[in-house]
Design a protein around this motif. Structure first.
Motif: not given
Length: 258
Positions: A100, A104, A107, A155, A158
């Motif tokens: 991460f 990310d 975002q 992303t 995640h």
């Protein structure tokens, strides 16, 4: 090696472990300490969501990196999410926890703003798509809405999707934090529109191994099918608060090496 206990004995054994671990002392070594730094509902739920998102790997490094996240958000996560300009996001770029990274993180802040501005916030999304005895459909719907805006493809990994056979451990843990009021000061219970009876156990290596030893789980992989099996068995022990047993399974695995 499986421990053979009758259902009543198993319930008594696990209930005792819940009493032992569902205790304020638990907070000191757990990532849940991060949202406990806040008192405002939106701060708690955003801090909790971001912390749960990076909750894999070494617990000490999860806690340290979640503290870094809060510092980068000026210790006011909701205000940062709602009032940030694009230029404010540049400060998040150096952040990294395992896979991460800063991209990310940026975002996630944009997507969280979208959830609050367009969908009435995190609780409203999960409540809107909830089923009577499960929030797995809610998690799927949340992921769809979270990535409605332009986003980096990388992303998306995640946020887990139970409809793609993920056990969605981190987001189920987050939902436990928000929905379950344990009267012990650990879980928050601030999402009143949902019920603890709808929650699923955060299934990971530790809880999965302990569940198998206790005969609560037969499936070998920790996936959505295993979660459904574990949920079914935990609901037989306590239909109103099945995920209280997360404390027992986790404590037995991590603290007792069961």
């Amino acid at each position: 090696m499986q421990l053979k206990l009758k259902k009543a004995e198993l319930k008594t054994f696990l209930d005792e472990k819940v009493q032992l671990y569902n205790h304020p002392k638990f907070i000191e070594s757990d990532p849940i300490q991060i949202p406990h730094q806040f008192s405002k509902k939106e701060d708690i739920e955003i801090a909790g969501f971001l912390t749960a998102t990076i909750a894999w790997g070494n617990r000490k490094s999860i806690i340290n990196n979640a503290k870094r996240m809060m510092k980068l958000l000026d210790h006011s996560p909701f205000e940062f999410v709602m009032q940030h300009q694009d230029s404010d996001l540049e400060a998040l770029q150096p952040f990294v926890h395992r896979t991460f990274n800063g991209d990310d993180f940026m975002q996630f802040i944009k997507s969280l703003k979208h959830i609050y501005a367009e969908h009435d916030g995190l609780e409203a999304v999960f409540a809107k798509y909830a089923q009577k005895t499960s929030l797995q459909q809610s998690i799927h719907a949340f992921k769809t809405l979270f990535f409605e805006q332009p986003h980096l493809e990388r992303t998306k990994k995640h946020v887990s999707d139970p409809l793609k056979n993920s056990a969605a451990k981190r987001i189920n843990m987050y939902l436990r934090w928000m929905v379950r009021n344990d009267n012990a000061g650990v879980d928050f219970g601030i999402w009143k529109s949902l019920s603890p009876s709808q929650l699923s156990c955060p299934l990971d290596v530790h809880s999965g191994n302990v569940a198998r030893k206790l005969g609560l789980l037969k499936r070998k992989q920790n996936d959505a099918k295993a979660l459904a099996e574990l949920d079914k068995n935990l609901r037989q022990l306590d239909p109103n608060d099945p995920v209280k047993y997360d404390f027992a399974l986790f404590g037995l695995g991590v603290f007792e090496g069961f």
